[in-house]
Design a protein around this motif. Structure first.
Motif, PDB file in Angstrom:
ATOM      1  N   ASP A  92     -28.859 -10.519 -20.908  1.00 30.80           N
ATOM      2  CA  ASP A  92     -29.295  -9.170 -21.263  1.00 30.80           C
ATOM      3  C   ASP A  92     -29.694  -9.174 -22.738  1.00 30.80           C
ATOM      4  OD1 ASP A  92     -29.480  -6.495 -21.967  1.00 30.80           O
ATOM      5  OD2 ASP A  92     -27.862  -5.858 -20.634  1.00 30.80           O
ATOM      6  N   LEU A  93     -31.005  -9.175 -23.008  1.00 27.14           N
ATOM      7  CA  LEU A  93     -31.476  -9.256 -24.391  1.00 27.14           C
ATOM      8  C   LEU A  93     -31.049  -8.036 -25.196  1.00 27.14           C
ATOM      9  CD1 LEU A  93     -33.178 -10.578 -26.643  1.00 27.14           C
ATOM     10  CD2 LEU A  93     -35.148  -9.334 -25.739  1.00 27.14           C
ATOM     11  N   LEU A  94     -31.137  -6.847 -24.614  1.00 26.50           N
ATOM     12  CA  LEU A  94     -30.806  -5.630 -25.352  1.00 26.50           C
ATOM     13  C   LEU A  94     -29.326  -5.601 -25.730  1.00 26.50           C
ATOM     14  CD1 LEU A  94     -32.936  -2.894 -23.566  1.00 26.50           C
ATOM     15  CD2 LEU A  94     -33.524  -4.377 -25.488  1.00 26.50           C
ATOM     16  N   LYS A  95     -28.469  -6.098 -24.843  1.00 29.19           N
ATOM     17  CA  LYS A  95     -27.040  -6.164 -25.170  1.00 29.19           C
ATOM     18  C   LYS A  95     -26.804  -7.201 -26.265  1.00 29.19           C
ATOM     19  CE  LYS A  95     -22.420  -6.740 -23.227  1.00 29.19           C
ATOM     20  NZ  LYS A  95     -21.976  -7.566 -24.372  1.00 29.19           N
ATOM     21  N   THR A  96     -27.510  -8.340 -26.191  1.00 28.48           N
ATOM     22  CA  THR A  96     -27.389  -9.368 -27.223  1.00 28.48           C
ATOM     23  C   THR A  96     -27.758  -8.805 -28.592  1.00 28.48           C
ATOM     24  OG1 THR A  96     -27.901 -11.128 -25.636  1.00 28.48           O
ATOM     25  CG2 THR A  96     -28.212 -11.647 -27.971  1.00 28.48           C
ATOM     26  N   LEU A  97     -28.862  -8.048 -28.638  1.00 27.16           N
ATOM     27  CA  LEU A  97     -29.298  -7.441 -29.891  1.00 27.16           C
ATOM     28  C   LEU A  97     -28.320  -6.360 -30.352  1.00 27.16           C
ATOM     29  CD1 LEU A  97     -33.132  -7.131 -29.167  1.00 27.16           C
ATOM     30  CD2 LEU A  97     -32.016  -8.766 -30.701  1.00 27.16           C
ATOM     31  N   ASP A  98     -27.787  -5.598 -29.390  1.00 28.87           N
ATOM     32  CA  ASP A  98     -26.833  -4.539 -29.711  1.00 28.87           C
ATOM     33  C   ASP A  98     -25.574  -5.120 -30.351  1.00 28.87           C
ATOM     34  OD1 ASP A  98     -26.022  -1.769 -29.619  1.00 28.87           O
ATOM     35  OD2 ASP A  98     -24.659  -2.314 -28.008  1.00 28.87           O
ATOM     36  N   ASP A  99     -25.045  -6.194 -29.771  1.00 31.75           N
ATOM     37  CA  ASP A  99     -23.859  -6.860 -30.323  1.00 31.75           C
ATOM     38  C   ASP A  99     -24.153  -7.416 -31.719  1.00 31.75           C
ATOM     39  OD1 ASP A  99     -22.534  -6.290 -27.993  1.00 31.75           O
ATOM     40  OD2 ASP A  99     -22.780  -8.285 -27.132  1.00 31.75           O
ATOM     41  N   MET A 100     -25.320  -7.989 -31.882  1.00 30.37           N
ATOM     42  CA  MET A 100     -25.691  -8.565 -33.165  1.00 30.37           C
ATOM     43  C   MET A 100     -25.830  -7.473 -34.233  1.00 30.37           C
ATOM     44  SD  MET A 100     -29.057 -10.830 -34.104  1.00 30.37           S
ATOM     45  CE  MET A 100     -30.137  -9.393 -34.211  1.00 30.37           C
ATOM     46  N   MET A 101     -26.454  -6.354 -33.861  1.00 32.15           N
ATOM     47  CA  MET A 101     -26.645  -5.270 -34.810  1.00 32.15           C
ATOM     48  C   MET A 101     -25.320  -4.639 -35.227  1.00 32.15           C
ATOM     49  SD  MET A 101     -29.776  -5.021 -35.715  1.00 32.15           S
ATOM     50  CE  MET A 101     -29.737  -3.410 -36.487  1.00 32.15           C
ATOM     51  N   HIS A 102     -24.341  -4.655 -34.331  1.00 37.72           N
ATOM     52  CA  HIS A 102     -23.020  -4.121 -34.672  1.00 37.72           C
ATOM     53  C   HIS A 102     -22.430  -4.880 -35.865  1.00 37.72           C
ATOM     54  CE1 HIS A 102     -19.062  -2.320 -34.039  1.00 37.72           C
ATOM     55  NE2 HIS A 102     -18.556  -3.521 -34.203  1.00 37.72           N
ATOM     56  N   LEU A 103     -22.592  -6.195 -35.853  1.00 39.13           N
ATOM     57  CA  LEU A 103     -22.105  -7.019 -36.954  1.00 39.13           C
ATOM     58  C   LEU A 103     -22.982  -6.852 -38.193  1.00 39.13           C
ATOM     59  CD1 LEU A 103     -20.282  -9.236 -38.120  1.00 39.13           C
ATOM     60  CD2 LEU A 103     -21.726 -10.928 -36.979  1.00 39.13           C
ATOM     61  N   LEU A 104     -24.294  -6.894 -38.003  1.00 40.84           N
ATOM     62  CA  LEU A 104     -25.224  -6.818 -39.129  1.00 40.84           C
ATOM     63  C   LEU A 104     -25.164  -5.479 -39.845  1.00 40.84           C
ATOM     64  CD1 LEU A 104     -28.453  -8.566 -37.793  1.00 40.84           C
ATOM     65  CD2 LEU A 104     -27.052  -9.297 -39.735  1.00 40.84           C
ATOM     66  N   ASP A 105     -24.969  -4.395 -39.095  1.00 46.06           N
ATOM     67  CA  ASP A 105     -24.976  -3.072 -39.696  1.00 46.06           C
ATOM     68  C   ASP A 105     -23.855  -2.913 -40.711  1.00 46.06           C
ATOM     69  OD1 ASP A 105     -25.653  -0.309 -40.046  1.00 46.06           O
ATOM     70  OD2 ASP A 105     -23.929   0.180 -38.804  1.00 46.06           O
ATOM     71  N   THR A 106     -22.670  -3.429 -40.379  1.00 47.80           N
ATOM     72  CA  THR A 106     -21.548  -3.349 -41.324  1.00 47.80           C
ATOM     73  C   THR A 106     -21.860  -4.140 -42.587  1.00 47.80           C
ATOM     74  OG1 THR A 106     -20.020  -3.196 -39.452  1.00 47.80           O
ATOM     75  CG2 THR A 106     -19.073  -3.710 -41.598  1.00 47.80           C
ATOM     76  N   TYR A 107     -22.371  -5.354 -42.410  1.00 42.28           N
ATOM     77  CA  TYR A 107     -22.716  -6.192 -43.561  1.00 42.28           C
ATOM     78  C   TYR A 107     -23.820  -5.534 -44.392  1.00 42.28           C
ATOM     79  CZ  TYR A 107     -24.456 -10.197 -46.227  1.00 42.28           C
ATOM     80  OH  TYR A 107     -24.868 -11.028 -47.239  1.00 42.28           O
ATOM     81  N   ALA A 108     -24.845  -4.998 -43.717  1.00 40.04           N
ATOM     82  CA  ALA A 108     -25.963  -4.365 -44.423  1.00 40.04           C
ATOM     83  C   ALA A 108     -25.495  -3.152 -45.222  1.00 40.04           C
ATOM     84  CB  ALA A 108     -27.041  -3.958 -43.418  1.00 40.04           C
TER      85      ALA A 108
END
Length: 490
Positions: A92-108
Motif C-alpha cells: 500500500d503506497l499511500l500507507k507507506t507514505l503516511d507512515d513515513m510522513m508521520h516520522l518526517l513531520d515531527t523532525y521537520a
C-alpha cells in the motif's frame, strides 16, 4: 604477482574489513537504539503533561532517525558486498507514505520546516515493489534535502507515469547548487566521507536496483527526483486480502454491539457511508451538524457516547470545544489530505481516518478505542478451506487473528509465547520501574493477542494506580494464562 596487483588486492581486503567492522558496530548500536524507541513508546501510554510529551516525541523521533542512519550503514555494507536483495510484493503506497510522513513531520517541525505533500491524478494505492526500500530511499533524500534548505516549505510530489514508473519529486524553490556540489554528493563506496554522501549514494544505488534512477538538478531552485519501476498490484489479489481482513474485523465488531457513537459531520454522503459500514454491527450513530449541536446532545445524555467522530474540514476548533467538555472520551478526526499535518500531532485528537471513509480503517479505530461488550469466537477462510479457532472466554480470537495476519498457526504460537513470557510472574517481587516496564509491554501484548479484558484492566491500573486495580489486573492475567494452558497445552 605484480606489485600493483598485490596493492589492489590488499586495498580491497582492507575495504572489506572496514565494511565488516562498520556492519558489526552498527548492529551493536542498533539494539539499544530500538530499546530507546520502545521505552519512549511505553511512556506515551502514561498520562503526562504536554511539555514532557513534547520532550518524549523529540527523543522518539531522534532515536528513529538514528535507527534509519544505522540501517543505511548496514545496507551500505551489504550493498558494497553485493548482498542486498530487493523484494517484490504487493504493498500500500499511500500507507507507506503516511507512515513515513508521520516520522518526517515531527523532525521537520523541530527544524521549523513544513513538507507540502501532493499527489498526481494517475497515482493509485497498491503497487508491486519493495515498500521498505522505497521508504528508506525517500527518507534519506528528504532528510538531507532539509539539511540543505533555507526555506520554510519543501514541496513533495508523488505520481505514476508512463513506463510503469513511480515518480517522486522533492522541490526546494530557493536552493541553488553548482554542478560541482551535486557531483560531490555521489561518490564510490570506498570514498564516502559523510552521512549526506552516504545517504545520497545509497539512494542512487537503491533506485538503480529497482530499475530506476535518482538525480539532482538545480536551476531556479533545486529538484531531487526519483523514478523507479513499480507495476500496479493486481486488483484481485488486493481485493482477496481486503475481503479476508474485512470479514475478521466485522466479526470482531460484534463485541461492540449496543455502543453509541457521535458523528459531527455536515455531509450526508459521509454520514450515510459510515452508517452503511456499521448497519450490521448494532453500533448506533447519532449525528450532529456542528460542535455546538454536539455539545448540547452530550450534555443532555452525558453517558451515552463512547467515541466521537468529527469532520475537521472547517478547522479543529470543534475538537477543542468537545475536548473542553470531556477530557478522556476518544475523539477521532475525519480528514482529507489537506489536513494531514495539522491533525498528525494535535494532542486533543486520539486518531484520524482519511476520507473517503474506508471500512477497514473505521473498524480498526472503533475496536481500538471502544470497550468490548462481549467476547466472540471467529471463523476465518484460509487457502480456500474454513478454519475454526477455539473459543476463549478471556480472549477475543477475532481480533487476535486479525493482528496475526489471519494465520491460525502464527496466532497459536503467539498465544504460547504469551503464556511462557508471563507464566509465574509475581508483581510483588518487582521494583517500581521494573513493574512499569513489564506492564507497558503487557499492555501492548495483551491487545495484540485479543485479551481485551486484560488490556482494559491495565488501562484502569494506569489511571488509578491502586492496589485494588493491580490485584484485578493480576487475576485477569492469570485467567488468560490458565485458559491458554487449558485449551492449547497438551
Amino acid at each position: 604477482m605484480a606489485r600493483g596487483e598485490l596493492m589492489e588486492r590488499n586495498h580491497k581486503e582492507a575495504f572489506r574489513c572496514n565494511l565488516q567492522f562498520f556492519s558489526t558496530m552498527s548492529k551493536e548500536i542498533q539494539k539499544p537504539m530500538q530499546e530507546i524507541v520502545q521505552t519512549a513508546q511505553i511512556a506515551f501510554g502514561v498520562e503526562i503533561d504536554p511539555a514532557k510529551r513534547r520532550h518524549l516525541e523529540k527523543i522518539e523521533t531522534s532515536a528513529k532517525l538514528l535507527e534509519e542512519m544505522i540501517n543505511d550503514i548496514l545496507d551500505f555494507s551489504t550493498l558494497a558486498m553485493d548482498e542486498l536483495i530487493i523484494q517484490k510484493e504487493s504493498f500500500d503506497l499511500l500507507k507507506t507514505l503516511d507512515d513515513m510522513m508521520h516520522l518526517l513531520d515531527t523532525y521537520a517541525t523541530l527544524q521549523g520546516i513544513k513538507i507540502d505533500l501532493s499527489y498526481g491524478k494517475d497515482l493509485k494505492r497498491y503497487y508491486v515493489g519493495d515498500a521498505f526500500r522505497i521508504r528508506q530511499l525517500l527518507l534519506n533524500i528528504i532528510i538531507h534535502a532539509m539539511k540543505l534548505t533555507h526555506v520554510e516549505t519543501i514541496e513533495f510530489f508523488v505520481d505514476y507515469r508512463e513506463g510503469n514508473q513511480l515518480y517522486f519529486e522533492i522541490k526546494d524553490s530557493d536552493l541553488e547548487l553548482t554542478s560541482e556540489q551535486i557531483e560531490s554528493f555521489f561518490k564510490p563506496y570506498n570514498e564516502i566521507d559523510s552521512l549526506m554522501v552516504l545517504g545520497f549514494t545509497l539512494s542512487q544505488a537503491l533506485a538503480g536496483m529497482m530499475n530506476g534512477k535518482f538525480w539532482i538538478e538545480s536551476n531556479q531552485g533545486s529538484r531531487f527526483v526519483v523514478e523507479i519501476e513499480a507495476l500496479q498490484a493486481h486488483e484481485s489479489e488486493q481485493l482477496s486480502y481486503d475481503s479476508e481482513v474485512l470479514e475478521d474485523l466485522k466479526n470482531a465488531l460484534r463485541t461492540l454491539s449496543g455502543t453509541y457513537i457521535l458523528l459531527i459531520e455536515e455531509s450526508l454522503v459521509i454520514v450515510q457511508s459510515i452508517r452503511h459500514h456499521l448497519e450490521a454491527s448494532e453500533i448506533f450513530v447519532d449525528r450532529a451538524n456542528n460542535a455546538k449541536e454536539a455539545l448540547r446532545m452530550c450534555q443532555d445524555r452525558p453517558n451515552r457516547y463512547e467515541l466521537i467522530l468529527i469532520d475537521i474540514d472547517n478547522g479543529v476548533e470543534g475538537v477543542t470545544q468537545m475536548r473542553s467538555w470531556n477530557q478522556t472520551l476518544p475523539i477521532v478526526a475525519l480528514r482529507d489530505n489537506s489536513h494531514f499535518i495539522e491533525t498528525q500531532h494535535n494532542a486533543q485528537i486520539d486518531d484520524c481516518i482519511d476520507k473517503p471513509i474506508d471500512a477497514i480503517a473505521l473498524y480498526k479505530v472503533l475496536l481500538k478505542y471502544i470497550f468490548p461488550k462481549s467476547i466472540v469466537s471467529t471463523k476465518i477462510e484460509k487457502n480456500r478451506r474454513e478454519v475454526e479457532f477455539l473459543a476463549f472466554e478471556s480472549i477475543d480470537t477475532a481480533i487476535g487473528l486479525a493482528n496475526n495476519h489471519h494465520d491460525s498457526e502464527v496466532y497459536t504460537e503467539e498465544l504460547h509465547n504469551f503464556r511462557e513470557q508471563y507464566y509465574g510472574m509475581y508483581f510483588q517481587t518487582l521494583e517500581d520501574d521494573e513493574l512499569e516496564e513489564l506492564l507497558g509491554a503487557l499492555k501492548n501484548h495483551s491487545k495484540e493477542i485479543g485479551a481485551l479484558k486484560l488490556h482494559y484492566a491495565l488501562i484502569n491500573y494506569e489511571n488509578y494506580h491502586s492496589q485494588e486495580y493491580l490485584s484485578k489486573l493480576y487475576k485477569e492475567l492469570h485467567s488468560v494464562i490458565e485458559e491458554i494452558e487449558d485449551k492449547l497445552v497438551e
